[in-house]
Design a protein around this motif. Structure first.
Motif, PDB file in Angstrom:
ATOM      1  N   THR A 207       3.810  -9.625   8.542  1.00 37.06           N
ATOM      2  CA  THR A 207       3.220 -10.644   7.642  1.00 37.06           C
ATOM      3  C   THR A 207       4.433 -11.338   7.050  1.00 37.06           C
ATOM      4  O   THR A 207       5.647 -10.988   7.359  1.00 37.06           O
ATOM      5  N   THR A 208       4.212 -12.696   6.391  1.00 39.53           N
ATOM      6  CA  THR A 208       5.300 -13.335   5.974  1.00 39.53           C
ATOM      7  C   THR A 208       5.622 -12.916   4.516  1.00 39.53           C
ATOM      8  O   THR A 208       4.823 -12.463   3.732  1.00 39.53           O
ATOM      9  N   GLY A 209       6.755 -12.832   4.107  1.00 39.59           N
ATOM     10  CA  GLY A 209       6.974 -12.312   2.746  1.00 39.59           C
ATOM     11  C   GLY A 209       7.197 -10.628   2.738  1.00 39.59           C
ATOM     12  O   GLY A 209       7.376 -10.141   3.866  1.00 39.59           O
ATOM     13  N   LEU A 210       6.990 -10.105   1.586  1.00 40.25           N
ATOM     14  CA  LEU A 210       7.207  -8.749   1.592  1.00 40.25           C
ATOM     15  C   LEU A 210       6.143  -7.873   1.157  1.00 40.25           C
ATOM     16  O   LEU A 210       5.943  -6.739   1.088  1.00 40.25           O
ATOM     17  N   SER A 211       4.936  -8.757   1.013  1.00 40.24           N
ATOM     18  CA  SER A 211       3.690  -7.815   0.828  1.00 40.24           C
ATOM     19  C   SER A 211       3.133  -7.200   2.098  1.00 40.24           C
ATOM     20  O   SER A 211       3.296  -7.920   3.048  1.00 40.24           O
ATOM     21  N   ASP A 212       2.334  -6.416   2.090  1.00 39.69           N
ATOM     22  CA  ASP A 212       1.343  -5.760   3.043  1.00 39.69           C
ATOM     23  C   ASP A 212       0.430  -6.798   3.383  1.00 39.69           C
ATOM     24  O   ASP A 212       0.003  -7.348   2.634  1.00 39.69           O
ATOM     25  N   SER A 213       0.173  -6.590   4.796  1.00 43.56           N
ATOM     26  CA  SER A 213      -1.395  -7.699   5.368  1.00 43.56           C
ATOM     27  C   SER A 213      -2.540  -7.076   4.596  1.00 43.56           C
ATOM     28  O   SER A 213      -2.688  -5.884   3.999  1.00 43.56           O
ATOM     29  N   GLU A 214      -3.384  -7.789   4.411  1.00 46.60           N
ATOM     30  CA  GLU A 214      -4.913  -7.580   3.994  1.00 46.60           C
ATOM     31  C   GLU A 214      -5.281  -6.322   4.718  1.00 46.60           C
ATOM     32  O   GLU A 214      -5.794  -5.411   4.177  1.00 46.60           O
ATOM     33  N   GLN A 215      -4.875  -6.152   5.973  1.00 46.62           N
ATOM     34  CA  GLN A 215      -5.428  -4.974   6.746  1.00 46.62           C
ATOM     35  C   GLN A 215      -4.777  -3.763   6.521  1.00 46.62           C
ATOM     36  O   GLN A 215      -5.218  -2.868   6.385  1.00 46.62           O
ATOM     37  N   ALA A 216      -3.501  -4.039   6.291  1.00 49.18           N
ATOM     38  CA  ALA A 216      -2.791  -2.848   5.796  1.00 49.18           C
ATOM     39  C   ALA A 216      -3.131  -2.404   4.237  1.00 49.18           C
ATOM     40  O   ALA A 216      -3.089  -1.162   4.122  1.00 49.18           O
ATOM     41  N   LEU A 217      -3.530  -3.050   3.526  1.00 52.86           N
ATOM     42  CA  LEU A 217      -3.790  -2.720   2.108  1.00 52.86           C
ATOM     43  C   LEU A 217      -4.998  -1.818   2.279  1.00 52.86           C
ATOM     44  O   LEU A 217      -5.291  -1.129   1.422  1.00 52.86           O
ATOM     45  N   GLY A 218      -5.819  -2.075   3.029  1.00 54.06           N
ATOM     46  CA  GLY A 218      -7.141  -1.237   3.615  1.00 54.06           C
ATOM     47  C   GLY A 218      -6.968   0.098   3.832  1.00 54.06           C
ATOM     48  O   GLY A 218      -7.829   0.723   4.000  1.00 54.06           O
ATOM     49  N   TYR A 219      -5.862   0.237   4.552  1.00 53.42           N
ATOM     50  CA  TYR A 219      -5.667   1.685   5.272  1.00 53.42           C
ATOM     51  C   TYR A 219      -5.590   2.832   4.211  1.00 53.42           C
ATOM     52  O   TYR A 219      -5.180   2.890   3.026  1.00 53.42           O
TER      53      TYR A 219
ATOM     54  N   ASN B 195       0.670  -1.212   0.064  1.00 55.26           N
ATOM     55  CA  ASN B 195      -0.034   0.039   0.095  1.00 55.26           C
ATOM     56  C   ASN B 195       0.803   1.284   0.026  1.00 55.26           C
ATOM     57  O   ASN B 195       1.101   1.862   0.949  1.00 55.26           O
ATOM     58  N   TRP B 196       1.280   1.724  -1.170  1.00 59.10           N
ATOM     59  CA  TRP B 196       2.322   2.773  -1.488  1.00 59.10           C
ATOM     60  C   TRP B 196       1.513   3.916  -0.986  1.00 59.10           C
ATOM     61  O   TRP B 196       2.376   4.810  -0.458  1.00 59.10           O
ATOM     62  N   LYS B 197       0.714   4.303  -1.113  1.00 61.82           N
ATOM     63  CA  LYS B 197      -0.371   5.686  -0.490  1.00 61.82           C
ATOM     64  C   LYS B 197       0.134   5.819   0.763  1.00 61.82           C
ATOM     65  O   LYS B 197       0.411   7.008   1.149  1.00 61.82           O
ATOM     66  N   VAL B 198      -0.343   4.663   1.525  1.00 61.08           N
ATOM     67  CA  VAL B 198       0.016   4.897   2.991  1.00 61.08           C
ATOM     68  C   VAL B 198       1.341   4.899   3.403  1.00 61.08           C
ATOM     69  O   VAL B 198       1.905   5.829   4.415  1.00 61.08           O
ATOM     70  N   ARG B 199       2.227   4.005   2.889  1.00 62.20           N
ATOM     71  CA  ARG B 199       3.670   4.198   3.175  1.00 62.20           C
ATOM     72  C   ARG B 199       4.277   5.600   2.821  1.00 62.20           C
ATOM     73  O   ARG B 199       5.185   6.143   3.650  1.00 62.20           O
ATOM     74  N   LEU B 200       3.914   6.275   1.580  1.00 62.65           N
ATOM     75  CA  LEU B 200       4.320   7.672   1.403  1.00 62.65           C
ATOM     76  C   LEU B 200       3.906   8.588   2.490  1.00 62.65           C
ATOM     77  O   LEU B 200       4.419   9.840   2.479  1.00 62.65           O
ATOM     78  N   GLN B 201       2.909   8.321   3.416  1.00 62.88           N
ATOM     79  CA  GLN B 201       2.251   9.202   4.385  1.00 62.88           C
ATOM     80  C   GLN B 201       3.085   8.775   5.399  1.00 62.88           C
ATOM     81  O   GLN B 201       3.008   9.853   6.667  1.00 62.88           O
ATOM     82  N   SER B 202       3.774   7.895   5.775  1.00 63.00           N
ATOM     83  CA  SER B 202       4.609   7.563   6.882  1.00 63.00           C
ATOM     84  C   SER B 202       5.725   8.333   7.005  1.00 63.00           C
ATOM     85  O   SER B 202       6.733   8.226   6.365  1.00 63.00           O
TER      86      SER B 202
END
Length: 90
Positions: free
Chosen positions: A66-78, A4-11
């Motif tokens: 999460t395992t791997g490099l992907s965001d969790s489903e919950q984080a993808l919804g932020y 979820n790059w949109k949220v990551r770029l707000q961090s």
């Protein structure tokens, strides 16, 4: 890999890490082309590079929940970063 790059770029942590990484990369590329990027002297430059490396490590792109490099489903919804102090998404 879903992130979820949109949220990551707000961090702020992520932005500081990304900026630090960019500075280190620019310095390495400049050195490759023979451009001297020494700040004051070699020791000050080494300390600066160490601080930048630590800032990069603090803002690791990897989601540790999460395992791997992907965001969790919950984080993808932020829509913006979660405030862990109150446990609620804002």
């Amino acid at each position: 890999m879903k992130i979820n790059w949109k949220v990551r770029l707000q961090s702020k942590t992520f932005l500081v890490a990304a900026f630090s990484l960019l500075l280190l990369l620019v310095q390495q590329v400049a050195n490759l082309f023979g451009i001297d990027t020494t700040i004051y002297n070699e020791r000050v430059t080494d300390i600066f590079n160490t601080v930048l490396a630590i800032l990069v490590l603090i803002g690791v792109v990897h989601d540790p929940t999460t395992t791997g490099l992907s965001d969790s489903e919950q984080a993808l919804g932020y829509h913006k970063p979660r405030d862990d102090l109150d446990g609620e998404q804002k």
